[in-house]
Motif scaffolding. Structure first.
Motif, mmCIF file in Angstrom:
data_model
loop_
_atom_site.group_PDB
_atom_site.id
_atom_site.type_symbol
_atom_site.label_atom_id
_atom_site.label_comp_id
_atom_site.label_asym_id
_atom_site.label_seq_id
_atom_site.Cartn_x
_atom_site.Cartn_y
_atom_site.Cartn_z
ATOM 1 N N ARG A 172 0.825 -1.210 0.000
ATOM 2 C CA ARG A 172 0.000 0.000 0.000
ATOM 3 C C ARG A 172 0.859 1.259 0.000
ATOM 4 O O ARG A 172 0.339 2.368 0.169
ATOM 5 C CB ARG A 172 -0.930 0.004 1.224
ATOM 6 C CG ARG A 172 -1.741 -1.272 1.398
ATOM 7 C CD ARG A 172 -2.584 -1.242 2.651
ATOM 8 N NE ARG A 172 -3.704 -0.319 2.524
ATOM 9 C CZ ARG A 172 -4.927 -0.664 2.159
ATOM 10 N NH1 ARG A 172 -5.212 -1.941 1.898
ATOM 11 N NH2 ARG A 172 -5.881 0.234 2.073
ATOM 12 N N GLY A 173 2.185 1.073 -0.164
ATOM 13 C CA GLY A 173 3.094 2.209 -0.176
ATOM 14 C C GLY A 173 3.282 2.854 1.176
ATOM 15 O O GLY A 173 3.570 4.055 1.261
ATOM 16 N N LYS A 174 3.154 2.067 2.244
ATOM 17 C CA LYS A 174 3.233 2.623 3.596
ATOM 18 C C LYS A 174 4.150 1.801 4.496
ATOM 19 O O LYS A 174 4.490 0.652 4.180
ATOM 20 C CB LYS A 174 1.837 2.701 4.223
ATOM 21 C CG LYS A 174 0.892 3.694 3.555
ATOM 22 C CD LYS A 174 -0.392 3.825 4.326
ATOM 23 C CE LYS A 174 -1.298 4.866 3.698
ATOM 24 N NZ LYS A 174 -0.713 6.218 3.800
ATOM 25 N N THR A 175 4.527 2.407 5.612
ATOM 26 C CA THR A 175 5.214 1.722 6.700
ATOM 27 C C THR A 175 4.471 2.062 7.990
ATOM 28 O O THR A 175 3.611 2.956 8.007
ATOM 29 C CB THR A 175 6.675 2.174 6.829
ATOM 30 O OG1 THR A 175 6.702 3.549 7.284
ATOM 31 C CG2 THR A 175 7.416 2.066 5.501
ATOM 32 N N LEU A 176 4.807 1.392 9.057
ATOM 33 C CA LEU A 176 4.188 1.716 10.350
ATOM 34 C C LEU A 176 4.409 3.174 10.728
ATOM 35 O O LEU A 176 3.541 3.815 11.329
ATOM 36 C CB LEU A 176 4.744 0.804 11.446
ATOM 37 C CG LEU A 176 4.102 -0.568 11.623
ATOM 38 C CD1 LEU A 176 4.880 -1.385 12.643
ATOM 39 C CD2 LEU A 176 2.644 -0.438 12.038
ATOM 40 N N ALA A 177 5.565 3.699 10.359
ATOM 41 C CA ALA A 177 5.903 5.076 10.728
ATOM 42 C C ALA A 177 5.021 6.104 10.028
ATOM 43 O O ALA A 177 4.977 7.273 10.443
ATOM 44 C CB ALA A 177 7.365 5.360 10.412
#
Length: 226
Positions: A172-177
């Motif tokens: 989804r193009g994301k990280t936890l940060a």
């Protein structure tokens, strides 16, 4: 979406263990040697509760019965499993917890160490579209192919839940940060690695080890089922 809500499944959103119950259901249907499988099922379940489960040894036993039947037949049995075992166990408190996060626009996902065949319909029944579970290999990689008894990719168990979450978010193009807040609800000591990675860990109906860990680290504790 600025917030992420991850939910363990068994004894977190449902007051039972779907993997363990599926094993008992297979015994009821006569799909396995009742005495031997019951002993194995109880032994592995105890190992999981005690934090010493060999996930690969467990999966070799648990997945073998699935290889003997066509997917349509397994799906028919699973609908019976849902009707008799899971749907009656779904509680309004769990539905309300999920709905609250969804109403705020949070990205919601079930992440479980139970396989996707067992848990996919359960996640949908809880109103959650996203699922990270142990993926099962099929003959020729066909989406509806017969199960081989092997798994595909890393199991979503203990530290593997961190890896699988990161992989899912990357799609989804994301990280936890990237999230303003990240929640993880779990009952199990086995999930401490991922609980330590989110901004808002919630020990939900926690086992004794997780309860003590949550208290020592100032984590929120939620008794969802009374």
């Amino acid at each position: 979406m600025t917030r992420l809500a991850l939910f363990d499944l068994d004894h977190t959103l449902i007051p039972t263990d779907s993997d363990h119950e599926w094993g008992r259901f297979m015994i009821k249907l006569g799909l396995v040697d009742a005495a031997q499988f019951a002993r194995d099922n109880e032994r592995f379940y105890a190992d999981y509760q005690n934090g010493c489960l060999d996930i690969h040894a467990y999966l070799r036993v648990a997945l073998a019965p699935l290889t003997r039947h066509a997917r349509d037949t397994l799906d028919d049995w699973h609908r019976q499993f849902m009707a008799e075992v899971i749907t009656p166990a779904i509680r309004p408190e769990a539905l309300a917890l999920v709905a609250g996060h969804q109403a705020r626009g949070d990205l919601c996902c079930v992440i479980t160490a139970t396989n996707a065949f067992v848990t996919g319909p359960i996640a949908r029944a809880l109103g959650i579209d996203n699922l990270i579970a142990i993926d099962l290999a099929t003959e020729g990689g066909a989406p509806r192919g017969r199960f081989t008894g092997e798994i595909a990719g890393e199991p979503s168990f203990r530290e593997g839940k961190i890896t699988r979450t990161q992989q899912w978010l990357a799609t989804r193009g994301k990280t936890l940060a990237d999230f303003e807040q990240s929640f993880f609800y779990s009952d199990s000591r086995n999930d401490i690695p991922l609980l330590e990675k989110v901004s808002d860990p919630v020990a939900t109906n926690p086992d004794d080890t997780l309860r003590a860990h949550a208290k020592a680290h100032g984590w929120r504790t939620l008794e969802l089922f009374h």
